[in-house]
Design an enzyme around this catalytic site. Structure first.
Site, PDB file in Angstrom:
ATOM      1  N   ALA A 220       0.852  -1.199   0.000  1.00  0.00           N
ATOM      2  CA  ALA A 220       0.000   0.000   0.000  1.00  0.00           C
ATOM      3  C   ALA A 220       0.887   1.249   0.000  1.00  0.00           C
ATOM      4  O   ALA A 220       0.683   2.176  -0.797  1.00  0.00           O
ATOM      5  CB  ALA A 220      -0.923   0.005   1.221  1.00  0.00           C
ATOM      6  N   CYS A 273       7.339   6.280   6.808  1.00  0.00           N
ATOM      7  CA  CYS A 273       6.916   5.016   6.175  1.00  0.00           C
ATOM      8  C   CYS A 273       7.345   4.812   4.730  1.00  0.00           C
ATOM      9  O   CYS A 273       7.858   3.755   4.387  1.00  0.00           O
ATOM     10  CB  CYS A 273       5.397   4.899   6.240  1.00  0.00           C
ATOM     11  SG  CYS A 273       4.804   4.469   7.876  1.00  0.00           S
ATOM     12  N   PHE A 335       7.329  16.929   7.528  1.00  0.00           N
ATOM     13  CA  PHE A 335       7.265  16.250   6.217  1.00  0.00           C
ATOM     14  C   PHE A 335       5.947  16.469   5.512  1.00  0.00           C
ATOM     15  O   PHE A 335       5.815  16.196   4.330  1.00  0.00           O
ATOM     16  CB  PHE A 335       7.595  14.763   6.362  1.00  0.00           C
ATOM     17  CG  PHE A 335       6.467  13.889   6.839  1.00  0.00           C
ATOM     18  CD1 PHE A 335       6.180  13.773   8.189  1.00  0.00           C
ATOM     19  CD2 PHE A 335       5.696  13.168   5.931  1.00  0.00           C
ATOM     20  CE1 PHE A 335       5.132  12.957   8.629  1.00  0.00           C
ATOM     21  CE2 PHE A 335       4.660  12.350   6.351  1.00  0.00           C
ATOM     22  CZ  PHE A 335       4.375  12.253   7.705  1.00  0.00           C
TER      23      PHE A 335
HETATM   24  C1  UDX Z   1       1.611   7.059   4.892  1.00  0.00           C
HETATM   25  C2  UDX Z   1       0.365   6.321   4.383  1.00  0.00           C
HETATM   26  O1  UDX Z   1      -0.484   7.250   3.700  1.00  0.00           O
HETATM   27  C3  UDX Z   1      -0.357   5.677   5.541  1.00  0.00           C
HETATM   28  O2  UDX Z   1      -1.476   4.919   5.085  1.00  0.00           O
HETATM   29  C4  UDX Z   1       0.599   4.757   6.278  1.00  0.00           C
HETATM   30  O3  UDX Z   1      -0.022   4.146   7.372  1.00  0.00           O
HETATM   31  C5  UDX Z   1       1.841   5.524   6.716  1.00  0.00           C
HETATM   32  O4  UDX Z   1       2.449   6.164   5.606  1.00  0.00           O
HETATM   33  P1  UDX Z   1       2.084   9.381   6.096  1.00  0.00           P
HETATM   34  O5  UDX Z   1       3.528   9.085   5.840  1.00  0.00           O
HETATM   35  O6  UDX Z   1       1.684   9.792   7.469  1.00  0.00           O
HETATM   36  O7  UDX Z   1       1.196   8.107   5.740  1.00  0.00           O
HETATM   37  O8  UDX Z   1       1.637  10.564   5.111  1.00  0.00           O
HETATM   38  P2  UDX Z   1       1.094  10.666   3.602  1.00  0.00           P
HETATM   39  O9  UDX Z   1      -0.116  11.503   3.618  1.00  0.00           O
HETATM   40  O10 UDX Z   1       0.972   9.349   2.954  1.00  0.00           O
HETATM   41  O11 UDX Z   1       2.250  11.525   2.894  1.00  0.00           O
HETATM   42  C6  UDX Z   1       3.552  11.018   2.689  1.00  0.00           C
HETATM   43  C7  UDX Z   1       4.404  12.030   1.957  1.00  0.00           C
HETATM   44  O12 UDX Z   1       3.999  12.176   0.605  1.00  0.00           O
HETATM   45  C8  UDX Z   1       4.370  13.434   2.565  1.00  0.00           C
HETATM   46  O13 UDX Z   1       5.663  13.992   2.571  1.00  0.00           O
HETATM   47  C9  UDX Z   1       3.457  14.191   1.635  1.00  0.00           C
HETATM   48  O14 UDX Z   1       3.717  15.579   1.642  1.00  0.00           O
HETATM   49  C10 UDX Z   1       3.801  13.552   0.305  1.00  0.00           C
HETATM   50  N1  UDX Z   1       2.725  13.662  -0.697  1.00  0.00           N
HETATM   51  C11 UDX Z   1       1.519  13.035  -0.492  1.00  0.00           C
HETATM   52  C12 UDX Z   1       2.937  14.411  -1.851  1.00  0.00           C
HETATM   53  O15 UDX Z   1       4.007  14.970  -2.056  1.00  0.00           O
HETATM   54  N2  UDX Z   1       1.932  14.497  -2.781  1.00  0.00           N
HETATM   55  C13 UDX Z   1       0.724  13.883  -2.609  1.00  0.00           C
HETATM   56  O16 UDX Z   1      -0.132  14.003  -3.494  1.00  0.00           O
HETATM   57  C14 UDX Z   1       0.513  13.134  -1.424  1.00  0.00           C
END
Ligand code: UDX
Ligand code: ADP
Length: 459
Positions: A220, A273, A335
């Site tokens: 995922a 993650c 982040f």
């Molecule tokens: C992620 C998963 O979404 C979650 O289901 C899992 O349990 C843990 O890892 P998280 O790391 O808390 O969650 O944040 P997420 O919203 O997934 O964003 C991860 C990174 O991607 C962030 O740095 C965010 O800014 C970036 N991101 C996300 C983008 O740059 N563009 C996007 O469209 C979405």
């Protein structure tokens, strides 16, 4: 199996919010969250809820409702293990920094320690639930340790991966897309299901075998990270061709087969993650000699690294190929917005790149502590602590960070940055006043009218 007492080992970003919601929704179950870190536990017990160690919108209200009623935070790890019918393991599993699998494999020493401690202390049957992100087949390791070092007591091991995203953890916990439970023993699975079904519709609680559940978590996150890297790769192409990445994302997102989420181009993904799970997936694939599979997923990380350094390079090139001695304001260090977590934040790597070029950086982030910022930089070990402190300062507000700056970069998409008085910022910055929007957060047109030189990813 009637569950009356739950213990969670690990009071971090996963354990804290998850147990708070489980306790909120199951007032008849006593939930105790334990941690070795006494300061962390003291912070969870703070009277002033704005001082909880984890910042999450809505978490304070949940803690206020359940804490002291059936939710407890404690350092008495052994007592809590001994009393529990069900134990969640939510300890950290960082990427190994030594030995075999260094830089890729997950370090399972904290998990093993927990398993040994549980085996040591337990005197009654227990269900053990792995919540930490772990490599496939860790449940087997936990079970093995429990069976061989325990006192002949029955343990059932379940995998129950966490899918909450930081910043929206409480909303995700209250209304999850699905709850995944992997395991072998039907009664143990049923006991955990019952806890979630206190508020989650039964059809959203799915069960699989252990390995499918463990692998699903990695996959995922790998798929989500891949979407971000895919759109980030296109952002560079947009800059070269004159297309606009937001327009492209919107146009492709309308296709129901693709969908609109996770298509926001950025300075690069961060968080505890995505990178860790991708590295794990790559390591697992390589260990089965599946090199084509490993190479495929490794590329998602490479594009992300490229995006971070590309952003730093853009700043340098635009500012006449030198940032030596120039002040650059950083708005945001976390982040993503609505969290105080900085693990793997793009800001750290962009800062490191610019500090190598002898830039001065002034950071403002609404929720990240000053010491955390220095710890993040020191962890990279690129230069000494003293040098980091001499080159980078942390400010209490955006205007102080921008004061006298040659350039300003948006690293985190905090909503409050949109509301800043940009005309005022223009007056305090050196001219030409450059803005580098790594989150496509601001109204570029308006800023250009104000006289800024504005650059956004993918435009
Ligand atoms: C992620 C998963 O979404 C979650 O289901 C899992 O349990 C843990 O890892 P998280 O790391 O808390 O969650 O944040 P997420 O919203 O997934 O964003 C991860 C990174 O991607 C962030 O740095 C965010 O800014 C970036 N991101 C996300 C983008 O740059 N563009 C996007 O469209 C979405
Ligand atoms: P996550 O994002 O996975 O929740 P964190 O690092 O925020 O990760 O939290 C993990 C917590 O687990 C830390 O507070 C750490 O002190 C705690 N921890 C690690 N090992 C143990 C252990 N053996 N017993 C109790 N707590 C532990």
């Amino acid at each position: 199996m009637e569950i009356k007492k739950i213990t969670c080992i690990g009071a971090g970003y996963v354990g804290g919010p998850t147990m708070s919601v489980i306790a909120q929704k199951n007032p008849h179950i006593q939930v105790t969250v334990v941690d070795l870190n006494a300061q962390r536990i003291a912070d969870w017990n703070q009277e002033d809820l704005s001082l909880l160690p984890v910042y999450e919108p809505g978490l304070d209200a949940v803690v206020a409702e359940a804490r002291g009623r059936n939710l407890f935070f404690s350092t008495e790890v052994e007592k809590a293990i001994h009393e529990a019918d069900m134990i969640f393991i939510s300890v950290n599993t960082p990427t190994k920094t030594y030995g075999k699998g260094k830089g890729q494999a997950a370090d399972l020493k904290f998990i093993e320690l927990c398993a040994r401690q549980i085996a040591d202390v337990s005197e009654s049957a227990k269900i053990i639930v792995e919540k930490s992100t772990i490599p496939v087949r860790t449940a087997a390791t936990i079970k093995n340790i429990l069976d061989h070092t325990g006192k002949g007591i029955q343990f059932h091991v379940l995998s129950n991966p966490e899918f909450l995203a930081e910043g929206t953890a409480i909303a995700d916990l209250h209304n999850p897309d699905r709850i995944l439970i992997g395991g072998e023993d039907a009664d143990a699975i049923q006991a955990l299901k019952k806890i979630y079904e206190a508020w989650v519709p039964a059809e959203r609680v799915i069960s699989t075998n252990l390995w499918s559940s463990e692998l699903s978590k990695l996959v995922a996150n790998a798929f989500l990270a891949q979407r971000v890297s895919s759109i980030n790769s296109i952002s560079e192409l947009c800059e070269a061709t004159g297309a606009n990445v937001d327009e492209v994302a919107h146009a492709i997102g309308q296709d129901s087969r693709i969908g609109s989420k996770f298509l926001k181009a950025s300075v690069g993904f961060g968080g505890s993650c995505f990178q860790k799970d991708l590295l794990n997936l790559v390591y697992i694939a390589r260990s089965y000699n599946l090199h084509a599979v490993a190479d495929y997923w490794e590329q998602v990380i490479k594009i992300n690294d490229h995006q971070k350094s590309r952003f730093a390079e853009k700043i340098i090139q635009t500012m006449y190929n030198t940032v030596n001695g120039k002040k650059i304001a950083f708005l945001g260090w976390a982040f993503k917005k609505n969290t105080n977590d900085t693990r793997e934040s793009a800001a750290i790597y962009v800062a490191d790149h610019l500090l190598e070029e002898q830039a001065n950086i002034a950071v403002f982030d609404p929720k990240v502590r000053e010491e955390q910022i220095y710890e993040d930089l020191d962890y990279l070990a690129t230069r000494s602590n003293d040098e980091n402190r001499a080159l980078l300062q942390v400010q209490d507000d955006a205007y102080a960070a921008a004061d006298g700056a040659h350039g300003l970069a948006i690293l985190t998409e905090w909503d409050e940055f949109k509301e800043l008085d940009w005309a005022k910022i223009k007056t305090v910055m050196k001219k030409p006043a450059f803005i580098f929007d790594g989150r496509k957060l601001l109204d570029g047109k308006k800023l250009q009218e104000l006289g800024f030189v504005y650059y956004a990813i993918g435009e």
